[in-house]
Scaffold this active site. Structure first.
Site, short mmCIF file in Angstrom:
data_model
loop_
_atom_site.label_atom_id
_atom_site.label_comp_id
_atom_site.label_asym_id
_atom_site.label_seq_id
_atom_site.Cartn_x
_atom_site.Cartn_y
_atom_site.Cartn_z
N SER B 62 0.91 -1.20 -0.02
CA SER B 62 -0.08 0.03 0.00
C SER B 62 0.77 1.27 -0.10
CB SER B 62 -0.89 -0.14 1.14
OG SER B 62 -0.31 0.29 2.32
N LYS B 99 1.44 4.51 7.06
CA LYS B 99 0.58 5.49 6.05
C LYS B 99 1.12 6.98 6.15
CE LYS B 99 -3.04 2.85 6.13
NZ LYS B 99 -3.47 2.18 4.77
#
Lengths: 416, 144
Positions: B62, B99
């Protein structure tokens, strides 16, 4: 001003550093060979799991309450402990590492808002290491230790307690039993109770001369320290150990003499490394072996061996230790534990000039130097008599990864 | 473009790469010898605060659009303040994940179009374990 900074349930907290999802969960850590519980997280304490409980006895209870159980992970604990210390060093000019989870700080020459400073220390250690700690401050080490105890007990203090010099703490001290004081054990407390000294306050106002006469100068110092008079100084350079022990319970019972000798060789190597680290030599060792205490033909015995000369050569120490074991050994028994103690230790430099160098050759000194250096670089040189990966090695079935000390075991982070 | 030397971390000890070296023969001294002081210690450049820094292994895709690939080693510093746009290790349901922090819009972003943003509460810093300051990849033998 002194501070004592003490980690909360240190081993359990270490297990929560790289497992954030466990931070509010019940976590317990087991002793060597997964014997008994030696640390409990706050949530585990709330379940009323008693300390030092044998693991096998309480296993069903732990499973029922979904308690997370870990074997001792000394690699992780040692690394996190040193991280805490290096953060603390930024806050105080002098620091004494008192144990794996406690450090004394000395703030001489510093003048700040102590409570704010204490909170700042606590917050920084959380930010950098994710280790929860309590901070106790006072004019003496004894008072700092006592303040730490109070910080741990009282939730409203938010982990920081300052026993300011000017204030009167007698009301608090009257409520604390005398054994809360640093250096006052249960037995001493009982003797004090007989003299109607029950609380911290009682000892603080006790007649110092009387105390000295009855209990000696150490407790007299404690009384003075409780009154804010410094007697115990900060010890930034820990003195050399007078005795070095390396003992272990076996992961599985050991019956053969050769296996016992392998184990004792390894313990001897460990002790010898410690000996050389503090630049000492040993003249006398003790060796012991024992079976479980709870069987019918329980056996345990110790032998004292004088070495041919003061030495720090692993080979000499191993040879003596193996000889000792063979003298103690009785066939047909299942041994549970063995150990070695280096009991008569001297400073290497003081011995060297007169007779030490005469006996322990320079060649041997050099060899040990090289061995230590290589092992320091994780190249793993060991003495053949210690065996490779033996079965009697400590059981640590529930050990967490060595997150910070082994590149193969660093935390895996899911990013999908 | 990132340069990766995984061995440095493996030893967790200082690796010195001399900036200058010359074999000295008897007789004529090398004029470069006076300069042989500076050495590059990669640890020093990558790890500002050792006590607050840990290594972690990326597992997943991701973050691929900012160049953190599956299997990469991440250097995480807990003492760095997470600013807008920082690559962070955040806690989602108590578990660590990597993230991009979007403070302004209170979200955590992935660097891969297949993963939608995640909304975060006000006290975002409570969920942040540290800031990813570097990521390292081994190029010599490709393992994927």
């Amino acid at each position: 001003m002194y501070a004592l900074v003490d980690a909360n349930s240190f081993y359990a907290s270490c297990e929560q550093v790289f497992r954030p999802e466990l931070r509010d969960q019940p976590v317990v850590v087991l002793s060597n060979n997964d014997g008994c519980i030696v640390a409990r997280s706050r949530a585990a304490k709330a379940l009323k799991i008693p300390d030092l409980q044998p693991y096998f006895k309480i296993k069903p209870f732990l499973a029922k309450h979904q308690v997370h159980v870990f074997s001792s992970n000394y690699e992780l604990y040692a690394d996190l402990s040193s991280r805490v210390v290096s953060v603390l060093e930024e806050f105080a000019p002098q620091l004494e590492v008192y144990s794996i989870d406690e450090s004394f700080l000395c703030f001489d020459g510093l003048s700040v808002d102590w409570r704010a400073y204490g909170l700042q220390i606590k917050q920084r250690i959380w930010r950098d290491v994710r280790m929860p700690v309590c901070v106790g401050m006072g004019q003496t080490k004894t008072l700092a230790k006592l303040a730490n105890h109070i910080a741990k007990k009282s939730a409203k203090l938010k982990g920081v307690c300052v026993l300011h010099a000017g204030n009167n703490w007698d009301a608090v001290f009257k409520k604390l039993p005398v054994e809360t004081i640093w250096g006052v054990g249960r037995r001493l407390a009982k003797r004090l109770n007989r003299l109607h000294i029950y609380s911290v306050y009682d000892l603080k106002v006790a007649n110092a001369k009387h105390i000295r006469h009855q209990f000696g100068v150490t407790l007299e110092r404690t009384v003075a320290e409780l009154n804010g008079e410094r007697c115990v100084n900060i010890d930034t350079q820990p003195s050399n150990k007078k005795q070095i022990y390396s003992t272990r319970s076996f992961g599985q019972k050991v019956q053969q003499l050769s296996d016992l000798q392998q184990a004792i060789s390894q313990y001897a190597s460990t002790a010898a490394v410690k000996l050389r680290k503090q630049n000492s030599v040993v003249k006398t060792i003790v060796v012991f072996i024992q079976t479980s205490r709870f069987i019918d033909d329980a056996y345990s015995n110790t032998i004292t061996i004088a070495l041919p000369h003061a030495t720090n050569d692993t080979r000499t120490i191993i040879a003596a230790a193996k000889q000792g074991v063979s003298r103690l050994y009785r066939p047909g028994l299942a041994y549970a534990k063995a150990g070695i103690g280096l009991v008569e230790i001297d400073d290497a430099t003081s011995v060297q000039l007169n007779f030490f160098s005469q006996y322990q050759s320079t060649k041997s000194l050099k060899l040990m130097e090289v061995v230590d250096k290589l092992n320091c670089q994780q190249k793993q040189v060991f003495f053949a008599s210690s065996g490779i990966n033996p079965f009697w090695r400590m059981r640590r079935q529930l050990k967490s990864p060595s997150y910070t000390t082994d590149i193969q075991e660093i935390p895996m982070i899911k990013i999908s | 473009m990132k340069v990766t030397i995984l061995e440095v971390i493996k030893n967790s000890q200082t690796i010195d790469i001399p900036l200058y070296s010359s074999s000295v023969q008897a007789g004529f001294p090398s004029p470069a010898d006076d300069y042989i002081e500076a050495k590059i210690d990669l640890n020093k450049h990558i790890i500002k605060r050792p006590a607050a820094t840990f290594f972690a292994r990326a597992n997943g895709s991701s973050m691929m659009q900012i160049g953190i690939l599956d299997g990469d080693l991440m250097v995480v510093d807990r003492s760095v303040k997470p600013e807008q746009g920082a690559v962070v290790i955040a806690l989602i349901d108590g578990e660590m994940t990597c993230k991009i922090l979007d403070k302004h819009r209170k979200r955590l972003l992935s660097a891969n179009d297949q993963f939608p943003p995640i909304a975060i509460a006000d006290e975002a810093e409570l969920f942040i374990e540290g800031v990813v300051t570097h990521s390292l990849r081994y190029h010599y033998v490709r393992i994927s």
